[in-house]
Structure formats: structure tokens, C-alpha cells
Design an enzyme around this catalytic site. Structure first.
Site, PDB file in Angstrom:
ATOM      1  N   PRO A 181       0.832  -1.217   0.000  1.00 38.66           N
ATOM      2  CG  PRO A 181      -0.046  -1.081   2.162  1.00 38.66           C
ATOM      3  CD  PRO A 181       0.683  -2.007   1.241  1.00 38.66           C
TER       4      PRO A 181
ATOM      5  CD  GLN B  94      -3.117   0.749   4.555  1.00 39.70           C
ATOM      6  OE1 GLN B  94      -3.066   1.401   3.525  1.00 39.70           O
ATOM      7  NE2 GLN B  94      -3.087   1.317   5.759  1.00 39.70           N
TER       8      GLN B  94
ATOM      9  CE1 TYR C 241      -1.112   3.888   8.006  1.00 43.01           C
ATOM     10  CE2 TYR C 241      -1.615   4.956   5.917  1.00 43.01           C
ATOM     11  CZ  TYR C 241      -0.715   4.342   6.763  1.00 43.01           C
ATOM     12  OH  TYR C 241       0.587   4.182   6.367  1.00 43.01           O
TER      13      TYR C 241
ATOM     14  CB  THR D  31      -1.323   0.123   8.505  1.00 40.60           C
ATOM     15  OG1 THR D  31      -1.356  -0.451   7.190  1.00 40.60           O
ATOM     16  CG2 THR D  31       0.093   0.561   8.821  1.00 40.60           C
TER      17      THR D  31
ATOM     18  NE  ARG E   5       7.387   8.641   7.305  1.00 44.36           N
ATOM     19  CZ  ARG E   5       6.180   8.247   6.939  1.00 44.36           C
ATOM     20  NH1 ARG E   5       5.667   8.677   5.811  1.00 44.36           N
ATOM     21  NH2 ARG E   5       5.507   7.391   7.681  1.00 44.36           N
TER      22      ARG E   5
ATOM     23  CE  LYS F 213       2.225  -2.363   4.782  1.00 47.64           C
ATOM     24  NZ  LYS F 213       2.779  -1.106   5.261  1.00 47.64           N
TER      25      LYS F 213
ATOM     26  CG  HIS G 222       5.249   2.256   7.434  1.00 46.56           C
ATOM     27  ND1 HIS G 222       3.993   2.055   7.932  1.00 46.56           N
ATOM     28  CD2 HIS G 222       5.084   3.163   6.441  1.00 46.56           C
ATOM     29  CE1 HIS G 222       3.116   2.804   7.287  1.00 46.56           C
ATOM     30  NE2 HIS G 222       3.761   3.480   6.359  1.00 46.56           N
TER      31      HIS G 222
ATOM     32  NE  ARG H  42       7.211   5.867   3.649  1.00 46.93           N
ATOM     33  CZ  ARG H  42       7.569   6.790   2.754  1.00 46.93           C
ATOM     34  NH1 ARG H  42       8.747   6.701   2.150  1.00 46.93           N
ATOM     35  NH2 ARG H  42       6.768   7.783   2.463  1.00 46.93           N
TER      36      ARG H  42
ATOM     37  N   GLY I 265      10.191  -4.547   3.135  1.00 55.63           N
ATOM     38  CA  GLY I 265      11.260  -3.743   3.723  1.00 55.63           C
ATOM     39  C   GLY I 265      12.556  -3.894   2.966  1.00 55.63           C
TER      40      GLY I 265
HETATM   41  C1  LIG Z   1       5.513   6.676  -0.552  1.00 61.27           C
HETATM   42  C2  LIG Z   1       5.036   5.624   0.384  1.00 61.27           C
HETATM   43  C3  LIG Z   1       3.727   5.644   0.857  1.00 61.27           C
HETATM   44  C4  LIG Z   1       3.294   4.631   1.720  1.00 61.27           C
HETATM   45  N1  LIG Z   1       1.973   4.626   2.124  1.00 61.27           N
HETATM   46  C5  LIG Z   1       1.534   3.618   2.911  1.00 61.27           C
HETATM   47  C6  LIG Z   1       0.151   3.521   3.254  1.00 61.27           C
HETATM   48  O1  LIG Z   1      -0.678   4.320   2.828  1.00 61.27           O
HETATM   49  N2  LIG Z   1      -0.221   2.496   4.059  1.00 61.27           N
HETATM   50  C7  LIG Z   1       0.668   1.573   4.552  1.00 61.27           C
HETATM   51  O2  LIG Z   1       0.277   0.661   5.277  1.00 61.27           O
HETATM   52  N3  LIG Z   1       1.963   1.629   4.210  1.00 61.27           N
HETATM   53  C8  LIG Z   1       2.417   2.612   3.400  1.00 61.27           C
HETATM   54  N4  LIG Z   1       3.725   2.647   3.030  1.00 61.27           N
HETATM   55  C9  LIG Z   1       4.624   1.568   3.461  1.00 61.27           C
HETATM   56  C10 LIG Z   1       4.614   0.449   2.415  1.00 61.27           C
HETATM   57  O3  LIG Z   1       3.359  -0.163   2.338  1.00 61.27           O
HETATM   58  C11 LIG Z   1       5.654  -0.637   2.728  1.00 61.27           C
HETATM   59  O4  LIG Z   1       5.451  -1.120   4.040  1.00 61.27           O
HETATM   60  C12 LIG Z   1       7.075  -0.174   2.586  1.00 61.27           C
HETATM   61  O5  LIG Z   1       7.222   0.769   1.566  1.00 61.27           O
HETATM   62  C13 LIG Z   1       7.927  -1.405   2.283  1.00 61.27           C
HETATM   63  O6  LIG Z   1       9.262  -1.130   2.180  1.00 61.27           O
HETATM   64  P1  LIG Z   1       9.982  -0.841   0.772  1.00 61.27           P
HETATM   65  O7  LIG Z   1       9.522   0.505   0.371  1.00 61.27           O
HETATM   66  O8  LIG Z   1      11.429  -0.855   1.156  1.00 61.27           O
HETATM   67  O9  LIG Z   1       9.604  -1.913  -0.211  1.00 61.27           O
HETATM   68  C14 LIG Z   1       4.184   3.628   2.149  1.00 61.27           C
HETATM   69  C15 LIG Z   1       5.487   3.607   1.658  1.00 61.27           C
HETATM   70  C16 LIG Z   1       5.913   4.573   0.769  1.00 61.27           C
HETATM   71  C17 LIG Z   1       7.318   4.477   0.226  1.00 61.27           C
END
Ligand SMILES: Cc1cc2nc3c(=O)[nH]c(=O)nc-3n(C[C@H](O)[C@H](O)[C@H](O)COP(=O)(O)O)c2cc1C
Length: 358
Positions: free
Chosen positions: A78, A129, A131, A157, A166, A210, A234, A237, A266
Site C-alpha cells: 500500500p 488497507q 488507516y 496498519t 521524516r 500490517k 514500514h 519510515r 522492507g
Molecule cells: C511513498 C510511500 C507511501 C506509503 N503509504 C503507505 C500507506 O498508505 N499504508 C501503509 O500501510 N503503508 C504505506 N507505506 C509503506 C509500504 O506499504 C511498505 O510497508 C514499505 O514501503 C515497504 O518497504 P519498501 O519501500 O522498502 O519496499 C508507504 C510507503 C511509501 C514508500
């Protein structure tokens, strides 16, 4: 351009199209970005033990999850805030459908409603997904929406009770006040195990939690009847100074003991990363940043290219390791604590060594 042959070409194309602040929003992590970097380090510290002379002329890597077939055990993770890139979630859903992987649609993708995305998706592999942005009545209404839209699963999540600092975004003044940016975020902060239990009771879809990082929390979630534990920090993040996902995965797999499916994300940026995650016991992986960059690079076609290249990398990896079926990959093919390659400047350069300009 849609004839990418290397993943780093997709990353470069996205970098050329995104503003510096948009780029930072996607690739950045929390505070010192230690968790972000550890995701890659943890992958790099896993070395393979290739086995030979095993007739690898027929290989397979397809999988099943929640009763649906996946061509590769991969979900587009997501991705919320950068809503509009490359056609946004509708384009992503088309690519996931045409390729045959799963997609987890973020509830904070306001560029397209769930219903619009579901119309273009393979609903059998579409997960919604959430929030938590409202009271329990509101949450139930979101479950009802996912059911009506024909989703295969529902994810909540749980690693975002507060939004992290960030620093790239703060330095860019991209989001000065995240609290103002996300109205009703206090409902997420107040979400707890009791509310999760009530959500489990209400939700008839497979329920995914998640953002689990410890065996204790995985065990408690499984005890509530959660269908899938999504191991994730995440993408580095949220909390800083955590372990990389590949370090936390094995203890959680041991604790869950197949009572629930396990998804992990991740730092996964290459086909070899997918093989490592499955060998450590995950049932499927999530890909976040790379997917987001592929979407920004060239919409649906960019995501298709990414998936095709990842699939080819998985195929080559399996063949060279002597593993006939991806789902047979296990810890026998891995050595832990290998020296990571020499430090380079960023996590992306570790995965894409030809990318000197990043
Ligand atoms: C730009 C961005 C927006 C994201 N938005 C969400 C979100 O709306 N909901 C959520 O559960 N995770 C969110 N995530 C986390 C991702 O779902 C995921 O857990 C994470 O990016 C995985 O790591 P990777 O980027 O190294 O593949 C976001 C990640 C990024 C990079």
C-alpha cells in the site's frame, strides 16, 4: 520508455520525472534513516548456498494466498500519499491484474476510490488497507465497503499510531504539520488490541495486520484469529533504529508456526531479495518503494516492466541455486551473517550498483 531491461533504469526514469521533494518523499525514511538502511543491510548479510546438478530445466514460482493464484508471491504494497503518479492506484491495479500478482490498496489514496480501483483490479487478489481515521462504526463501514467492492482481504496498519519525523520531508517543507495533513489521526493513535479483536469479530474477509515487528505481537495477533501477519517496519519510515525486516522475520516465522500467513516487506528491490524472504519462511512479499518508482516512471507499463524483471531475476536465482520451486526455498539455501558488500552511499545504490548518480 517502456523497454526497461534493468530495474535501475526504472529508478533512474522515475528520478528524472519526479521533483526532488517527491523523490525524497518516496525514498526517505524516519530520522537518521537507520531502519531504512538496515533493511538493505539485513538482506545483504544473507548469502546463498547454491546447489548444482539438479536439473533446473523446469522451474516454478507461483503461489496461492487466500485461495487465489499468484504468478509470483508478491503484493504491490500500500502506497498512500503520492497518489497521482503514473495514473495512480488504478494503473497499479491494471498492472497487478495483467501480471498476476496481488495489490494492497492504501485507504489514503484519494486520487481513486476503492470502488474505482476494484473495477480495474483482479478482486481475488485485491486487499484494502486501512488507516484508522474514525470510530469503530466508521471502521466497520470501511470493512463493508471492501466486502461490497469484492476485495479478497482487509488489512489494518498498526505501526502508525503517530506519524514519524521524516526529515527529508520536513527539510523540504513538504508536510509541515502531519497532524494537520491527516485529519482524525487520533483514532489511529487510540487503536488497540481490544479494538483489533472487535474488528476481527466483525470482519468476514481474511484479516491482515500490517506492521508487526516482534514475535510477541505476532503471537497475540494470531491468538485473535488474524489470518496474515504482515512483518514490516514500514520501509524504515516509522520507528527509527529498528532491525531490518530480514532480521525480524525468522523469529516471527518460528513463533507463528504456520497458524497464519506471513507477508514481509522492507528493502526488497531485487529478485534475489524475494527468494531470500521466501527462504526465511514468508508466504509472500510486499514491494513498496520500487513499485512506487515504477508507477512514477511509466504508469501501468512501468509496473509491468518492474514485475517482469523481478520475475526473471527470481527465475535466474532459483535456477542458479538449484531450487526447482520457489516455495521449496528454505534456510538450507542461506548463510546468515555474511559480510555485506562494501558500504556505498545509499540503500538504493546497494541494490543498484550501476546507479552512480544517486
Ligand atoms: C511513498 C510511500 C507511501 C506509503 N503509504 C503507505 C500507506 O498508505 N499504508 C501503509 O500501510 N503503508 C504505506 N507505506 C509503506 C509500504 O506499504 C511498505 O510497508 C514499505 O514501503 C515497504 O518497504 P519498501 O519501500 O522498502 O519496499 C508507504 C510507503 C511509501 C514508500
Amino acid at each position: 520508455m517502456d523497454d526497461y531491461v534493468l530495474l535501475h533504469e526504472i529508478v533512474l526514469a522515475a528520478k528524472g520525472l519526479l521533483s526532488p521533494a517527491e523523490w525524497d518523499l518516496i525514498v526517505g525514511g524516519a530520522e537518521t534513516e537507520t531502519t531504512l538502511c538496515r533493511n538493505r543491510t539485513a538482506l545483504d548479510r544473507l548469502a546463498f548456498r547454491p546447489r548444482v546438478l539438479r536439473d533446473v530445466s523446469k522451474l516454478s514460482w507461483n503461489a496461492q494466498i487466500f485461495g487465489a493464484e499468484l504468478r509470483l508471491p508478491l503484493f504491490l504494497a500500500p502506497i498512500g500519499t503520492p497518489q497521482g503518479y503514473g495514473g495512480g492506484p488504478v494503473a497499479a491495479a491494471q498492472a497487478a491484474r495483467d501480471f498476476g500478482c496481488g495489490m494492497i490498496l492504501s485507504s489514503v489514496s484519494p486520487s481513486a476510490a476503492l470502488e474505482q480501483v476494484a473495477a480495474e483490479a483482479n478482486r481475488k487478489t485485491l486487499v484494502y488497507q486501512l488507516y484508522v481515521r474514525g470510530d469503530e462504526g466508521w471502521v466497520k463501514a470501511q470493512v463493508d465497503r471492501a466486502v461490497t467492492a469484492g476485495c479478497a482481504g482487509f488489512a489494518v496498519t498498526v505501526d502508525t499510531p503517530l506519524i514519524s519525523r521524516r526529515e527529508r520531508d520536513l527539510a523540504n517543507r513538504f508536510m509541515v504539520s502531519r497532524r494537520r495533513h491527516f485529519p482524525n489521526a487520533e483514532f489511529q493513535a487510540a487503536f488497540n488490541w481490544e479494538k483489533l479483536a472487535r474488528l476481527r469479530d466483525y470482519c468476514r474477509l481474511p484479516l491482515i495486520v500490517k506492521g508487526i515487528q516482534t514475535p510477541e505481537d505476532a503471537d497475540r495477533a494470531v491468538g485473535l484469529g488474524i489470518d496474515a501477519i504482515y512483518v514490516s517496519n514500514h520501509g524504515g519510515r516509522q520507528p527509527d533504529h529498528c532491525l531490518g525486516s530480514m532480521e525480524i522475520l525468522a523469529p516471527i516465522v518460528d513463533c507463528v508456526k504456520k497458524r497464519a500467513k506471513i507477508i514481509v516487506d522492507g528493502g526488497l528491490l531485487r529478485g534475489t531479495d524475494i527468494v531470500k524472504a521466501i527462504a526465511l519462511g514468508a508466504d509472500a512479499v510486499g514491494v513498496g518503494k520500487l513499485f512506487c518508482l515504477a508507477l512514477a516512471a511509466n504508469g501501468s507499463a512501468g509496473v509491468m516492466s518492474m514485475l517482469n524483471i523481478l520475475e526473471n531475476e527470481v527465475e535466474v536465482c532459483l535456477g542458479l541455486l538449484g531450487i526447482l520451486n520457489l516455495l521449496d526455498a528454505n534456510s538450507d539455501c542461506l548463510i546468515h551473517d555474511a559480510f555485506p558488500p562494501q558500504e556505498r552511499n545509499s540503500h538504493l545504490r546497494r541494490a543498484f550498483p550501476l546507479l552512480d548518480s544517486i
